[in-house]
Design a protein around this motif. Structure first.
Motif, PDB file in Angstrom:
ATOM      1  N   PHE A 153      -6.036  -9.170 -11.038  1.00  0.00           N
ATOM      2  CA  PHE A 153      -5.913 -10.431 -10.311  1.00  0.00           C
ATOM      3  C   PHE A 153      -5.844 -10.221  -8.799  1.00  0.00           C
ATOM      4  CE2 PHE A 153      -3.865 -10.842 -14.503  1.00  0.00           C
ATOM      5  CZ  PHE A 153      -4.799 -11.695 -15.078  1.00  0.00           C
ATOM      6  N   TRP A 154      -6.418 -11.167  -8.053  1.00  0.00           N
ATOM      7  CA  TRP A 154      -6.487 -11.063  -6.596  1.00  0.00           C
ATOM      8  C   TRP A 154      -7.012 -12.390  -6.043  1.00  0.00           C
ATOM      9  CZ3 TRP A 154     -11.197 -11.004  -3.619  1.00  0.00           C
ATOM     10  CH2 TRP A 154     -12.347 -11.196  -4.395  1.00  0.00           C
ATOM     11  N   GLY A 155      -7.153 -12.450  -4.702  1.00  0.00           N
ATOM     12  CA  GLY A 155      -7.868 -13.559  -4.094  1.00  0.00           C
ATOM     13  C   GLY A 155      -7.035 -14.699  -3.559  1.00  0.00           C
ATOM     14  N   LEU A 156      -5.710 -14.512  -3.455  1.00  0.00           N
ATOM     15  CA  LEU A 156      -4.856 -15.559  -2.899  1.00  0.00           C
ATOM     16  C   LEU A 156      -4.372 -15.152  -1.502  1.00  0.00           C
ATOM     17  CD1 LEU A 156      -2.889 -16.559  -6.108  1.00  0.00           C
ATOM     18  CD2 LEU A 156      -4.317 -18.073  -4.719  1.00  0.00           C
ATOM     19  N   LEU A 188     -15.599  -7.229  -9.046  1.00  0.00           N
ATOM     20  CA  LEU A 188     -14.366  -7.934  -9.359  1.00  0.00           C
ATOM     21  C   LEU A 188     -14.662  -9.352  -9.845  1.00  0.00           C
ATOM     22  CD1 LEU A 188     -12.085  -6.954  -6.336  1.00  0.00           C
ATOM     23  CD2 LEU A 188     -11.823  -6.201  -8.707  1.00  0.00           C
ATOM     24  N   GLU A 189     -13.903  -9.780 -10.833  1.00  0.00           N
ATOM     25  CA  GLU A 189     -13.990 -11.177 -11.265  1.00  0.00           C
ATOM     26  C   GLU A 189     -13.382 -12.056 -10.174  1.00  0.00           C
ATOM     27  OE1 GLU A 189     -12.460 -14.089 -14.920  1.00  0.00           O
ATOM     28  OE2 GLU A 189     -12.121 -11.919 -15.017  1.00  0.00           O
ATOM     29  N   GLU A 190     -14.089 -13.119  -9.815  1.00  0.00           N
ATOM     30  CA  GLU A 190     -13.587 -14.023  -8.782  1.00  0.00           C
ATOM     31  C   GLU A 190     -13.011 -15.270  -9.442  1.00  0.00           C
ATOM     32  OE1 GLU A 190     -15.626 -14.411  -5.039  1.00  0.00           O
ATOM     33  OE2 GLU A 190     -17.180 -13.002  -5.705  1.00  0.00           O
ATOM     34  N   LEU A 248      -6.575   1.774 -12.073  1.00  0.00           N
ATOM     35  CA  LEU A 248      -7.477   0.704 -11.663  1.00  0.00           C
ATOM     36  C   LEU A 248      -7.506   0.644 -10.142  1.00  0.00           C
ATOM     37  CD1 LEU A 248      -9.224  -1.846 -12.104  1.00  0.00           C
ATOM     38  CD2 LEU A 248      -7.094  -3.159 -12.255  1.00  0.00           C
ATOM     39  N   TYR A 249      -8.704   0.732  -9.581  1.00  0.00           N
ATOM     40  CA  TYR A 249      -8.904   0.637  -8.128  1.00  0.00           C
ATOM     41  C   TYR A 249      -9.649  -0.650  -7.829  1.00  0.00           C
ATOM     42  CZ  TYR A 249     -11.258   1.422  -3.630  1.00  0.00           C
ATOM     43  OH  TYR A 249     -11.764   1.288  -2.359  1.00  0.00           O
ATOM     44  N   LYS A 250      -9.116  -1.450  -6.899  1.00  0.00           N
ATOM     45  CA  LYS A 250      -9.779  -2.679  -6.482  1.00  0.00           C
ATOM     46  C   LYS A 250     -10.000  -2.638  -4.972  1.00  0.00           C
ATOM     47  CE  LYS A 250      -6.997  -6.034  -7.893  1.00  0.00           C
ATOM     48  NZ  LYS A 250      -5.726  -5.473  -8.374  1.00  0.00           N
ATOM     49  N   ASN A 251     -11.174  -3.111  -4.542  1.00  0.00           N
ATOM     50  CA  ASN A 251     -11.482  -3.231  -3.118  1.00  0.00           C
ATOM     51  C   ASN A 251     -11.867  -4.684  -2.868  1.00  0.00           C
ATOM     52  OD1 ASN A 251     -12.841  -3.263  -0.546  1.00  0.00           O
ATOM     53  ND2 ASN A 251     -13.051  -1.034  -0.700  1.00  0.00           N
ATOM     54  N   THR A 252     -10.980  -5.433  -2.216  1.00  0.00           N
ATOM     55  CA  THR A 252     -11.224  -6.859  -2.030  1.00  0.00           C
ATOM     56  C   THR A 252     -12.202  -7.134  -0.892  1.00  0.00           C
ATOM     57  OG1 THR A 252      -9.279  -7.065  -0.582  1.00  0.00           O
ATOM     58  CG2 THR A 252      -8.952  -7.448  -2.940  1.00  0.00           C
ATOM     59  N   LYS A 253     -12.540  -6.102  -0.119  1.00  0.00           N
ATOM     60  CA  LYS A 253     -13.535  -6.267   0.948  1.00  0.00           C
ATOM     61  C   LYS A 253     -14.942  -6.186   0.369  1.00  0.00           C
ATOM     62  CE  LYS A 253     -14.890  -4.520   5.504  1.00  0.00           C
ATOM     63  NZ  LYS A 253     -14.599  -3.515   6.572  1.00  0.00           N
ATOM     64  N   THR A 254     -15.179  -5.177  -0.473  1.00  0.00           N
ATOM     65  CA  THR A 254     -16.494  -5.027  -1.105  1.00  0.00           C
ATOM     66  C   THR A 254     -16.587  -5.809  -2.412  1.00  0.00           C
ATOM     67  OG1 THR A 254     -15.812  -3.063  -2.362  1.00  0.00           O
ATOM     68  CG2 THR A 254     -16.689  -2.711  -0.135  1.00  0.00           C
ATOM     69  N   LYS A 255     -15.430  -6.286  -2.912  1.00  0.00           N
ATOM     70  CA  LYS A 255     -15.332  -7.026  -4.173  1.00  0.00           C
ATOM     71  C   LYS A 255     -15.810  -6.183  -5.357  1.00  0.00           C
ATOM     72  CE  LYS A 255     -15.769 -11.560  -1.987  1.00  0.00           C
ATOM     73  NZ  LYS A 255     -16.491 -12.859  -1.947  1.00  0.00           N
ATOM     74  N   VAL A 293      -8.569 -21.557 -14.025  1.00  0.00           N
ATOM     75  CA  VAL A 293      -8.990 -21.542 -15.425  1.00  0.00           C
ATOM     76  C   VAL A 293      -9.933 -20.372 -15.629  1.00  0.00           C
ATOM     77  CG1 VAL A 293     -10.212 -22.777 -17.247  1.00  0.00           C
ATOM     78  CG2 VAL A 293      -8.714 -24.024 -15.680  1.00  0.00           C
ATOM     79  N   ARG A 294      -9.674 -19.609 -16.666  1.00  0.00           N
ATOM     80  CA  ARG A 294     -10.457 -18.401 -16.935  1.00  0.00           C
ATOM     81  C   ARG A 294     -10.965 -18.429 -18.370  1.00  0.00           C
ATOM     82  NH1 ARG A 294      -8.144 -12.534 -18.394  1.00  0.00           N
ATOM     83  NH2 ARG A 294      -9.968 -11.248 -17.941  1.00  0.00           N
ATOM     84  N   LYS A 295     -12.236 -18.067 -18.564  1.00  0.00           N
ATOM     85  CA  LYS A 295     -12.805 -17.944 -19.901  1.00  0.00           C
ATOM     86  C   LYS A 295     -12.909 -16.466 -20.258  1.00  0.00           C
ATOM     87  CE  LYS A 295     -15.463 -22.244 -19.816  1.00  0.00           C
ATOM     88  NZ  LYS A 295     -16.806 -22.872 -19.958  1.00  0.00           N
ATOM     89  N   PHE A 296     -12.626 -16.135 -21.513  1.00  0.00           N
ATOM     90  CA  PHE A 296     -12.673 -14.740 -21.946  1.00  0.00           C
ATOM     91  C   PHE A 296     -12.947 -14.692 -23.437  1.00  0.00           C
ATOM     92  CE2 PHE A 296      -8.496 -16.188 -22.910  1.00  0.00           C
ATOM     93  CZ  PHE A 296      -8.069 -15.461 -24.008  1.00  0.00           C
TER      94      PHE A 296
END
Length: 279
Positions: free
Chosen positions: A200-203, A132-134, A106-113, A157-160
């Motif tokens: 997960f990310w964003g903190l 990415l899910e925010e 899994l590759y995540k880029n938090t700059k481009t989201k 809170v997350r819905k799935f």
């Protein structure tokens, strides 16, 4: 003059922190524990038998992962482990979670989201790309220590969609139901990146522990700026599919597997089995 010095000191501190974050690389190892709910016909299996099966499942689903990151990108991958034979009465769990399997990445880029992910499922590789899910994090003041780092609590809170597969005398049925769960994360501002394990990310700091009530990921080791830092690269392997296409393929494969290993022939009088998998 004193005020000017204070302002200059704060500016220099922020600049140093920013430069360190820009240059930072790191590697973190996480352990996961998951729950899978299994319901057996009470006429076919005692409470003790169901509890034993549940315990075997929880043990089989314990995995180790590695997160390699720089200031804006990260790679999440499952670490290989020794195959512990569980004997004739044991069970096997085929991993289909993010980063699962030897070829999963899994590759995540938090700059481009954005993200790209290679998933291995039943011997086939699939490549999924998307946004990415925010998460709408609520930052709290509660703290706790994880290793040498002071961590702060955050929730979202997350819905799935939760999938359910059931086998009975009439065959195999599957269903999906929207569920809501609370994510509880612990992050450390001492590690100034907004990455985290899995999706997960964003903190404002690396997430060292996160739980949704059914799955917990906790960091057991962090190495900052390692001399043997691995390059963070996008996932490229596998047949390219959309998220919706992949979910459809996964559901069909799960039904097929359930028929092979958990299905019953109509009229054999052996009750039913239900497996529920949550996010």
């Amino acid at each position: 003059m004193t005020l000017i010095r204070i302002v200059l000191t704060l500016v220099m501190t922020l600049m140093i922190g920013f430069l360190n974050a820009q240059q930072m690389t790191g590697r973190a190892v996480y352990k996961s524990m998951s729950k899978m709910e299994i319901r057996l016909d009470s006429t076919e299996a005692s409470a003790a038998m169901q509890a034993d099966l549940q315990e075997q499942l929880m043990e089989a689903m314990k995995k180790d992962y590695e997160l390699n990151f720089n200031s804006t990108e990260s790679n999440w991958k499952e670490l290989p482990k020794l195959d512990k034979s569980m004997g004739g009465g044991g069970i096997q769990v085929i991993g289909i979670a993010s980063g699962g399997g030897a070829d999963g990445l899994l590759y995540k880029n938090t700059k481009t989201k954005g993200f790209s992910e290679t998933q291995g499922m039943f011997g086939k590789l699939f490549l999924i790309e998307g946004d990415l899910e925010e998460y709408e994090w609520e930052l709290g003041s509660e703290t706790k220590q994880i290793g040498q780092y002071t961590c702060y609590k955050a929730t979202a809170v997350r819905k799935f969609m939760a999938s359910s597969f059931s086998s009975s005398d009439d065959g195999v049925d599957s269903s999906e139901q929207e569920r809501e769960q609370t994510l509880t994360a612990w992050y450390s501002p001492e590690i100034a990146v907004n990455h985290g394990p899995d999706v997960f990310w964003g903190l404002p700091g690396l997430i060292l522990e996160i739980s949704n009530g059914e799955r917990t990921l906790i960091c057991s080791q962090v190495i900052l700026n390692p001399s043997d830092a691995k390059a963070v690269v996008p996932a490229t392997k596998g047949k390219k599919v959309t998220e919706a296409e992949y979910e459809d393929i996964m559901e069909k494969q799960m039904q097929k597997m359930h028929r092979m290993h958990g299905g019953r022939k109509k009229g054999d009088g052996r009750g039913n089995i239900e497996i529920r998998i949550g996010g």
